[in-house]
Design a protein around this motif. Structure first.
Motif, PDB file in Angstrom:
ATOM      1  N   VAL A  28       0.845  -1.202   0.000  1.00  0.00           N
ATOM      2  CA  VAL A  28       0.000   0.000   0.000  1.00  0.00           C
ATOM      3  C   VAL A  28       0.875   1.244   0.000  1.00  0.00           C
ATOM      4  CG1 VAL A  28      -1.620   1.348   1.362  1.00  0.00           C
ATOM      5  CG2 VAL A  28      -1.968  -1.094   1.094  1.00  0.00           C
ATOM      6  N   VAL A  32       0.977   4.272  -2.680  1.00  0.00           N
ATOM      7  CA  VAL A  32       0.772   5.677  -2.320  1.00  0.00           C
ATOM      8  C   VAL A  32       1.978   6.502  -2.757  1.00  0.00           C
ATOM      9  CG1 VAL A  32       0.543   7.276  -0.403  1.00  0.00           C
ATOM     10  CG2 VAL A  32      -0.784   5.178  -0.415  1.00  0.00           C
ATOM     11  N   VAL A  35       1.662   7.246  -6.331  1.00  0.00           N
ATOM     12  CA  VAL A  35       0.707   8.332  -6.575  1.00  0.00           C
ATOM     13  C   VAL A  35       1.374   9.675  -6.295  1.00  0.00           C
ATOM     14  CG1 VAL A  35      -1.439   9.394  -5.789  1.00  0.00           C
ATOM     15  CG2 VAL A  35      -1.316   6.918  -6.074  1.00  0.00           C
ATOM     16  N   ALA A 272      -7.529  13.110   9.992  1.00  0.00           N
ATOM     17  CA  ALA A 272      -8.118  13.601   8.742  1.00  0.00           C
ATOM     18  C   ALA A 272      -9.076  14.753   9.009  1.00  0.00           C
ATOM     19  CB  ALA A 272      -8.843  12.469   8.031  1.00  0.00           C
ATOM     20  N   ILE A 275      -8.105  18.509   9.563  1.00  0.00           N
ATOM     21  CA  ILE A 275      -8.012  19.464   8.451  1.00  0.00           C
ATOM     22  C   ILE A 275      -9.162  20.461   8.542  1.00  0.00           C
ATOM     23  CG2 ILE A 275      -8.102  19.709   5.949  1.00  0.00           C
ATOM     24  CD1 ILE A 275      -6.975  16.901   5.721  1.00  0.00           C
ATOM     25  N   ILE A 276     -10.385  19.934   8.764  1.00  0.00           N
ATOM     26  CA  ILE A 276     -11.563  20.796   8.812  1.00  0.00           C
ATOM     27  C   ILE A 276     -11.503  21.701  10.037  1.00  0.00           C
ATOM     28  CG2 ILE A 276     -14.073  20.808   8.931  1.00  0.00           C
ATOM     29  CD1 ILE A 276     -13.921  17.966   7.653  1.00  0.00           C
ATOM     30  N   PHE A 290      -2.065  21.680   4.592  1.00  0.00           N
ATOM     31  CA  PHE A 290      -2.497  20.851   3.468  1.00  0.00           C
ATOM     32  C   PHE A 290      -3.577  21.567   2.649  1.00  0.00           C
ATOM     33  CE2 PHE A 290      -5.385  17.350   2.006  1.00  0.00           C
ATOM     34  CZ  PHE A 290      -4.565  16.873   1.017  1.00  0.00           C
ATOM     35  N   ILE A 291      -4.561  22.167   3.350  1.00  0.00           N
ATOM     36  CA  ILE A 291      -5.620  22.883   2.643  1.00  0.00           C
ATOM     37  C   ILE A 291      -5.035  24.042   1.840  1.00  0.00           C
ATOM     38  CG2 ILE A 291      -7.457  24.569   3.105  1.00  0.00           C
ATOM     39  CD1 ILE A 291      -8.496  21.825   2.868  1.00  0.00           C
ATOM     40  N   MET A 302       1.666  18.792  -0.772  1.00  0.00           N
ATOM     41  CA  MET A 302       0.586  17.813  -0.898  1.00  0.00           C
ATOM     42  C   MET A 302       1.134  16.388  -0.875  1.00  0.00           C
ATOM     43  SD  MET A 302      -1.815  19.596  -3.747  1.00  0.00           S
ATOM     44  CE  MET A 302      -2.659  18.132  -4.255  1.00  0.00           C
ATOM     45  N   LEU A 306       0.498  13.546   1.946  1.00  0.00           N
ATOM     46  CA  LEU A 306      -0.089  12.263   1.544  1.00  0.00           C
ATOM     47  C   LEU A 306       0.742  11.093   2.076  1.00  0.00           C
ATOM     48  CD1 LEU A 306      -2.032  10.560  -0.186  1.00  0.00           C
ATOM     49  CD2 LEU A 306      -0.498  10.926  -2.097  1.00  0.00           C
ATOM     50  N   ILE A 309       0.594  10.895   6.046  1.00  0.00           N
ATOM     51  CA  ILE A 309      -0.674  10.434   6.584  1.00  0.00           C
ATOM     52  C   ILE A 309      -0.884   8.964   6.229  1.00  0.00           C
ATOM     53  CG2 ILE A 309      -2.364  10.920   4.793  1.00  0.00           C
ATOM     54  CD1 ILE A 309      -3.480  12.630   7.452  1.00  0.00           C
ATOM     55  N   SER A 310      -0.361   8.535   5.066  1.00  0.00           N
ATOM     56  CA  SER A 310      -0.517   7.127   4.690  1.00  0.00           C
ATOM     57  C   SER A 310       0.264   6.232   5.629  1.00  0.00           C
ATOM     58  CB  SER A 310      -0.016   6.890   3.268  1.00  0.00           C
ATOM     59  OG  SER A 310      -0.550   7.837   2.421  1.00  0.00           O
ATOM     60  N   PHE A 313      -1.795   6.010   8.746  1.00  0.00           N
ATOM     61  CA  PHE A 313      -2.995   5.187   8.588  1.00  0.00           C
ATOM     62  C   PHE A 313      -2.646   3.712   8.494  1.00  0.00           C
ATOM     63  CE2 PHE A 313      -5.385   8.965   7.617  1.00  0.00           C
ATOM     64  CZ  PHE A 313      -6.624   8.648   8.115  1.00  0.00           C
ATOM     65  N   VAL A 314      -1.653   3.397   7.672  1.00  0.00           N
ATOM     66  CA  VAL A 314      -1.291   2.001   7.461  1.00  0.00           C
ATOM     67  C   VAL A 314      -0.771   1.403   8.766  1.00  0.00           C
ATOM     68  CG1 VAL A 314       0.347   0.509   6.281  1.00  0.00           C
ATOM     69  CG2 VAL A 314      -0.922   2.227   5.004  1.00  0.00           C
ATOM     70  N   ASN A 317      -3.735   0.811  11.133  1.00  0.00           N
ATOM     71  CA  ASN A 317      -4.525  -0.342  10.698  1.00  0.00           C
ATOM     72  C   ASN A 317      -3.824  -1.651  11.006  1.00  0.00           C
ATOM     73  OD1 ASN A 317      -7.145  -0.115   9.103  1.00  0.00           O
ATOM     74  ND2 ASN A 317      -6.002   1.719   8.578  1.00  0.00           N
TER      75      ASN A 317
ATOM     76  N   VAL B 147      -7.941  -0.783   0.150  1.00  0.00           N
ATOM     77  CA  VAL B 147      -6.923   0.251   0.383  1.00  0.00           C
ATOM     78  C   VAL B 147      -7.584   1.620   0.477  1.00  0.00           C
ATOM     79  CG1 VAL B 147      -4.968   1.461  -0.628  1.00  0.00           C
ATOM     80  CG2 VAL B 147      -5.058  -1.034  -0.688  1.00  0.00           C
ATOM     81  N   THR B 150      -9.268   2.428   3.685  1.00  0.00           N
ATOM     82  CA  THR B 150      -8.391   2.744   4.816  1.00  0.00           C
ATOM     83  C   THR B 150      -8.410   4.244   5.089  1.00  0.00           C
ATOM     84  OG1 THR B 150      -6.983   1.096   3.809  1.00  0.00           O
ATOM     85  CG2 THR B 150      -6.131   2.199   5.746  1.00  0.00           C
ATOM     86  N   PHE B 151      -8.565   5.043   4.026  1.00  0.00           N
ATOM     87  CA  PHE B 151      -8.520   6.492   4.164  1.00  0.00           C
ATOM     88  C   PHE B 151      -9.935   7.060   4.192  1.00  0.00           C
ATOM     89  CE2 PHE B 151      -4.757   5.039   1.970  1.00  0.00           C
ATOM     90  CZ  PHE B 151      -3.756   5.604   2.728  1.00  0.00           C
ATOM     91  N   PRO B 152     -10.197   8.058   5.056  1.00  0.00           N
ATOM     92  CA  PRO B 152     -11.518   8.675   5.075  1.00  0.00           C
ATOM     93  C   PRO B 152     -11.843   9.283   3.711  1.00  0.00           C
ATOM     94  CG  PRO B 152     -10.227   9.391   6.958  1.00  0.00           C
ATOM     95  CD  PRO B 152      -9.307   8.630   6.065  1.00  0.00           C
ATOM     96  N   LEU B 155     -10.850  12.865   2.840  1.00  0.00           N
ATOM     97  CA  LEU B 155      -9.430  13.066   2.563  1.00  0.00           C
ATOM     98  C   LEU B 155      -9.119  12.693   1.114  1.00  0.00           C
ATOM     99  CD1 LEU B 155      -6.862  13.853   4.150  1.00  0.00           C
ATOM    100  CD2 LEU B 155      -6.430  11.431   4.394  1.00  0.00           C
ATOM    101  N   MET B 158     -10.409  15.388  -1.145  1.00  0.00           N
ATOM    102  CA  MET B 158      -9.542  16.573  -1.142  1.00  0.00           C
ATOM    103  C   MET B 158      -8.342  16.352  -2.042  1.00  0.00           C
ATOM    104  SD  MET B 158      -9.209  17.714   2.786  1.00  0.00           S
ATOM    105  CE  MET B 158     -10.646  18.012   3.768  1.00  0.00           C
ATOM    106  N   LEU B 159      -7.775  15.150  -1.927  1.00  0.00           N
ATOM    107  CA  LEU B 159      -6.576  14.837  -2.689  1.00  0.00           C
ATOM    108  C   LEU B 159      -6.863  14.828  -4.188  1.00  0.00           C
ATOM    109  CD1 LEU B 159      -3.947  14.103  -1.223  1.00  0.00           C
ATOM    110  CD2 LEU B 159      -4.208  11.894  -2.318  1.00  0.00           C
ATOM    111  N   THR B 253     -18.542  20.700   2.874  1.00  0.00           N
ATOM    112  CA  THR B 253     -17.287  20.777   3.628  1.00  0.00           C
ATOM    113  C   THR B 253     -16.154  21.266   2.734  1.00  0.00           C
ATOM    114  OG1 THR B 253     -18.042  18.946   4.999  1.00  0.00           O
ATOM    115  CG2 THR B 253     -15.708  19.462   5.073  1.00  0.00           C
ATOM    116  N   LEU B 257     -14.115  24.749   3.013  1.00  0.00           N
ATOM    117  CA  LEU B 257     -12.676  24.811   3.206  1.00  0.00           C
ATOM    118  C   LEU B 257     -11.985  25.609   2.105  1.00  0.00           C
ATOM    119  CD1 LEU B 257     -11.931  21.141   4.306  1.00  0.00           C
ATOM    120  CD2 LEU B 257     -12.151  23.161   5.739  1.00  0.00           C
ATOM    121  N   VAL B 259     -11.839  24.601  -1.070  1.00  0.00           N
ATOM    122  CA  VAL B 259     -11.332  23.729  -2.127  1.00  0.00           C
ATOM    123  C   VAL B 259     -12.521  23.096  -2.864  1.00  0.00           C
ATOM    124  CG1 VAL B 259      -9.098  23.261  -1.119  1.00  0.00           C
ATOM    125  CG2 VAL B 259     -11.018  21.876  -0.429  1.00  0.00           C
TER     126      VAL B 259
END
Lengths: 333, 317
Positions: A28, A32, A35, A272, A275-276, A290-291, A302, A306, A309-310, A313-314, A317, B147, B150-152, B155, B158-159, B253, B257, B259
């Motif tokens: 994973v 990422v 990407v 996550a 951010i808000i 990030f915003i 960015m 990415l 945060i990956s 998260f990984v 998990n 996969v 796993t991410f919200p 997010l 946004m990406l 949202t 923000l 975006v």
């Protein structure tokens, strides 16, 4: 419940499970990374960003060779990974400084906010969950449940605005933006040590933690009601144990297994949703960074966010999966 | 199904409308006040968004219809200079807040519907293919879904928005923002559809009608899309409704923000973002009315989805 037939930790099945999960996690992260790297390659030309108007073809070719952009794609990707692992994420297009420095500078704000909201969510989630389970049907418990329903349906940013309106605009008690005064401990800037820093933490951490708190509360309530119906609780009552001992020593302990796993997974969501919250309160953390990076198409920031945060998260998990595997024998078949 | 009288010419068979009225589905609707109230508000808001040009007193996108003198008029009270009165007040530009909400709701709903449609198209197709084909195709699709899960979703959206924005030339960014938003939310939300459809397809694939279709030599494409698809649609409908509520909130949202939808084409989220700037100066109505509209919209669609899930799936009651 302990299952005596369950395999010991050195069981080959357990080892193969762990290896498989670790392998998946690495895969994973590699995807990422691909990407993130593709963002550099296909979104805008870095040469454009670095050379001014009066460039010659020779300049471009020289810089291209210097940056290694004339190498084949897999070689470039490998070099990108090599750099990322060493914490080198390039230079921000907007601020002209290394991304790693900016991230390091912003990280304490986000981590302190996430820590406080996580603590609030877990503490009040468990307390209110136990309360609503034990006092089921009372006016107070129903009120808590109804309010929690509203808390779930309100979008995070509206909760933030509502809190600002009540506590900053109308009551003028708490600050509506920023971190207040911070104290530097080495490179870590903390808001925990000043009065204004602590006051500034209150509204953002409630905004961020509310949703998770509701989730934990509902989970604890359901589990608690389920556990209280079990035979061993009735047996404990028959033994004449006091309510307090039954509820907290026997029942609550058994509700915590699913709570731990869900809480672990929610940790990622807190990051996550930060951010808000950070945008609403202009909290100078990584999320706001990030915003702003998205608004100004600052690709290195960015990509670094990415990747960072990956990894988080990984890792979360993976740990939760392994914990679950260790706790729940049924998964080992 | 109601029993159809066959041998009794004196009994008129119930009309189609009558049968629809008597169905379990309609019965459950008529006996759920929450469903009726939320359906009423959803219909009201969707219709007022659709007929916004007829209902709005001004066109907020037409600079000629604006009068700067009308700026910051409080709701219900006439403006000090022009004497004009506005139901929900005006913003700093003298735009009628009621009209901007109607037009903003159009964008919110359009993005929401389109994003869910996109997510549904991708998710249902991939879910069908994964469930019917199996093998490495299934592994690839479902692993990707895992996969992404796993991410919200917010997010991921946004990406995708950030990357798409980077790819679009600067001069087209504002025009393309709405479409980028749809793409971002749609792509972040297909996983739920794929998972449910794959699960249902795995069950359907073993049934006799599929074997019969295979036996007479229908192609895999025809079997999945003509035969299996209609049988897996009811859970898709439920997820689509709940996704719509989530998509509306996600859009708000992102726009809040900064975006998402640009100020030239404001959605409800953009309006709330603009309104937040006037929170401290006392012009509460610029923020309040868009926020309440968003809340009512998201909440009614959400409750409608909850009811739909219970009504279509009696086992979950």
């Amino acid at each position: 419940m302990l299952d005596l037939a369950s395999p010991a930790p050195h069981d080959p099945r357990m080892i193969s499970f762990i290896l498989r999960r670790v392998f998946q996690s690495i895969l994973v992260l590699l995807i990422v990374g691909l990407v993130a790297f593709s963002m550099f390659t296909f979104v805008g030309d870095p040469i454009d960003n670095m050379l001014g108007q009066e460039r010659t073809d020779a300049d471009i070719a020289r810089l291209r060779a210097q940056l290694g952009l004339d190498q084949p794609f897999p070689v470039q990707y490998f070099r990108f990974l090599e750099n990322a692992v060493q914490g080198n994420f390039g230079i921000s297009y907007r601020q002209g400084r290394p991304v790693a420095d900016i991230l390091l500078e912003r990280a304490p704000a986000t981590l302190e906010l996430a820590f406080v909201s996580g603590f609030l969510a877990i503490f009040f989630g468990i307390v209110l969950g136990v309360f609503t389970a034990l006092r089921r049907g009372t006016v107070a418990a129903n009120a808590v449940m109804t309010i929690s329903l509203i808390g779930v349906s309100l979008p995070t940013f509206l909760i933030g605005i509502l809190l600002i309106y009540v506590f900053s605009v109308e009551l003028d008690l708490l600050p509506s933006f920023g971190r207040g005064d911070t104290v530097n401990l080495g490179w870590w800037s903390t808001g925990f040590l000043t009065w204004s820093g602590l006051k500034a933490l209150i509204l953002p951490s409630i905004t961020l933690g509310l949703y998770q708190m509701t989730l934990i509360m509902r989970l604890v309530r359901t589990e608690m009601l389920e556990v209280l119906r079990q035979d061993y609780i009735r047996f404990a009552r028959a033994r004449g144990l006091r309510d307090r001992a039954i509820h907290f020593r026997h029942a609550l302990k058994n509700t915590l297994v699913p709570v731990i796993t869900v809480t672990g997974l929610q940790l990622g969501s807190i990051i996550a949703f930060a951010i808000i919250t950070e945008t609403v309160f202009q909290w100078p953390g990584v999320g706001l960074l990030f915003i702003n990076a998205i608004q100004f198409v600052d690709i290195p920031v960015m990509a670094a966010y990415l990747m960072l945060i990956s990894v988080m998260f990984v890792a979360i998990n993976l740990i939760v999966d392994l914990l679950y595997f260790a706790i729940d024998p049924r998964l080992r078949t | 199904m109601t029993e159809m009288p066959v041998d009794r010419p004196d009994v008129i068979p119930p009309s189609r409308l009558r049968r629809a009225w008597d169905s379990d589905f309609a019965w459950s609707f008529r006996h759920s006040p929450v469903a009726m109230v939320s359906a009423f508000f959803t219909a009201l808001l969707v219709l007022s968004a659709v007929f916004a040009p007829l209902l709005a007193t001004t066109n907020p996108y037409d600079p000629a219809s604006l009068n700067l003198m009308n700026g910051f008029t409080a709701p219900g009270t006439p403006n000090a200079f022009t004497g004009e009165s506005f139901l929900m007040g005006t913003d700093d530009q003298g735009r009628d807040v009621f009209s901007t909400i109607l037009y903003g709701m159009r964008i919110s709903l359009f993005v929401g519907f389109a994003a869910v449609l996109l997510a549904m198209l991708i998710g249902v197709t991939l879910g069908l293919v994964a469930g019917y084909r199996g093998g490495w195709v299934e592994t690839l699709i479902m692993r990707t879904a895992d996969v992404q899960l796993t991410f919200p979703a917010i997010l991921v959206a946004m990406l995708i928005f950030g990357i798409a924005k980077g790819v679009t030339p600067v001069e087209y960014r504002d025009q393309m923002a709405i479409w980028v938003l749809i793409l971002a939310i749609g792509l972040s939300d297909w996983v739920q559809f794929a998972r449910v459809v794959r699960g249902a397809t795995l069950v359907e694939r073993k049934k006799e009608y599929v074997q019969a279709a295979q036996l007479i030599g229908r192609s895999g494409f025809a079997i999945t899309f003509r035969h299996i698809l209609p049988n897996v649609l009811s859970p898709v409908l439920v997820i689509a409704t709940i996704s719509l509520a989530l998509a509306i909130i996600a859009e708000a949202t992102l726009s809040f923000l900064g975006v998402g939808a640009p100020p030239t084409q404001p959605s409800l989220g953009t309006l709330i973002r603009i309104g937040q700037g006037f929170l401290f100066s006392g012009e509460w109505w610029i923020l309040f009315f868009p926020a309440v509209t968003l809340l009512v919209l998201a909440l009614s669609v959400n409750l409608l989805g909850d009811w739909l899930r219970d009504a279509l799936n009696p086992r979950m009651r």
